[in-house]
Motif scaffolding. Structure first.
Motif, PDB file in Angstrom:
ATOM      1  N   ARG A  40     -10.147  12.707   0.745  1.00  0.00           N
ATOM      2  CA  ARG A  40     -10.238  12.008  -0.550  1.00  0.00           C
ATOM      3  C   ARG A  40     -11.563  12.236  -1.552  1.00  0.00           C
ATOM      4  O   ARG A  40     -11.458  11.815  -2.462  1.00  0.00           O
ATOM      5  N   ASN A  95     -13.719   6.193  -1.533  1.00  0.00           N
ATOM      6  CA  ASN A  95     -12.867   6.420  -0.339  1.00  0.00           C
ATOM      7  C   ASN A  95     -13.693   7.461   0.576  1.00  0.00           C
ATOM      8  O   ASN A  95     -13.984   8.581   0.158  1.00  0.00           O
ATOM      9  N   ASP A 144       0.802  -1.340  -0.035  1.00  0.00           N
ATOM     10  CA  ASP A 144       0.173  -0.166  -0.015  1.00  0.00           C
ATOM     11  C   ASP A 144       0.992   1.124   0.095  1.00  0.00           C
ATOM     12  O   ASP A 144       1.713   1.570   0.914  1.00  0.00           O
ATOM     13  N   HIS A 172      -4.066   3.631   8.542  1.00  0.00           N
ATOM     14  CA  HIS A 172      -4.412   3.015   7.474  1.00  0.00           C
ATOM     15  C   HIS A 172      -5.877   2.528   7.694  1.00  0.00           C
ATOM     16  O   HIS A 172      -6.772   2.042   6.755  1.00  0.00           O
ATOM     17  N   GLY A 202      -6.334   7.680  -2.577  1.00  0.00           N
ATOM     18  CA  GLY A 202      -5.021   8.250  -1.851  1.00  0.00           C
ATOM     19  C   GLY A 202      -3.729   7.845  -2.338  1.00  0.00           C
ATOM     20  O   GLY A 202      -2.827   8.219  -1.727  1.00  0.00           O
ATOM     21  N   GLY A 203      -3.857   6.682  -3.303  1.00  0.00           N
ATOM     22  CA  GLY A 203      -2.618   6.264  -3.607  1.00  0.00           C
ATOM     23  C   GLY A 203      -2.956   4.938  -4.404  1.00  0.00           C
ATOM     24  O   GLY A 203      -4.084   4.857  -5.187  1.00  0.00           O
ATOM     25  N   ASP A 263       0.489   5.316   0.012  1.00  0.00           N
ATOM     26  CA  ASP A 263      -0.255   6.332   0.204  1.00  0.00           C
ATOM     27  C   ASP A 263       0.357   7.532  -0.575  1.00  0.00           C
ATOM     28  O   ASP A 263       0.735   8.620   0.068  1.00  0.00           O
TER      29      ASP A 263
END
Length: 250
Positions: free
Chosen positions: A120, A115, A41, A183, A68-69, A43
């Motif tokens: 976001r 999200n 993950d 997270h 967010g990523g 971000d």
């Protein structure tokens, strides 16, 4: 997905769980039977992040945009039941991609959901690319830390003092726990991260109203119902191994 439309985040667990866990229990590492995929993950919305993930070898089986990523997944030929090896692979992927510290118990955002974090802007999570690629666990050996050669102890007439860990908590471990909680949707304010209790089964209504806080400076957790919680116990619950970050103390 109906709750996602009401503003709740939608996540999918990667690790295969044992039976008997309640609705709000993610389980500990001991509750994970196997991982059908390894993952990372990151971000960071920069397109360079996507290119960095695409350059990792072996090539990801799937990359998703999270709002967010990005998340990247590698499907495995056989589900990985060796949790020690799984932790090392996840750690290696994190270092390679510059991602967040994850554990085998992590859940990731579900493609097709929104999200729900305020910053976001209700972004749609979606699949960026996907291919039918499956890999053996050995394909990730180059990402694992190389064992260090231990030198034979030298004989000395001086008495050997036993090394004792200091009283200062390991900043790398604190950062890993903080990143894990962020997270999970925890919200930061000053030195504190606030969110749902890590032990919802001890609450009458599964901690429907968030009551847990983690101090990123002292490493203590505090819950209105459970009381104070030590960093080592928080790590155990989250499936984070302090040894992977150099220990509990420095």
């Amino acid at each position: 997905m109906e709750t996602n439309q009401l503003g709740w985040g939608a996540f999918v667990a990667i690790g295969l769980r044992k039976q008997g866990l309640s609705r709000y229990q993610r389980g500990r590492e001991s509750d994970i039977l196997a991982l059908p995929a390894v993952f990372v993950d990151v971000d960071d919305l920069d397109v360079a992040t996507l290119h960095r993930l695409q350059a990792i070898q072996p090539h990801p089986s799937c990359i998703t945009f999270t709002g967010g990523g990005y998340h990247a997944y590698w499907w495995l030929d056989d589900p990985l039941s060796d949790m020690k090896l799984a932790r090392k692979i996840l750690r290696g992927l994190q270092r390679k991609a510059g991602g967040d510290a994850l554990s085998v118990v992590n859940s990731l955002r579900l493609p097709g959901s929104r999200n729900s974090k305020p910053q976001r802007h209700n972004a749609l999570c979606h699949i960026v690319e996907q291919q039918n690629s499956y890999y053996p666990a050995t394909a990730f050996e180059h990402l694992l830390p190389r064992p260090t050669k231990k030198l034979a102890p030298q004989r000395t007439r001086q008495p050997i003092r036993q090394h004792r860990a200091g009283n200062t908590l390991n900043p790398a471990l604190l950062q890993a726990v903080s990143g894990h909680l962020l997270h999970m949707g925890y919200v930061g304010r000053g030195d504190w991260l606030s969110g749902h209790c890590l032990y919802p089964h001890q609450h009458q209504h599964d901690d429907r109203h968030p009551s847990f806080g983690f101090n990123t400076r002292t490493g203590y957790g505090n819950c209105f119902r459970c009381g104070s919680i030590l960093l080592k116990d928080i790590c155990l619950t989250l499936g984070i191994q302090p040894a992977d970050y150099g220990g509990l103390y420095i």
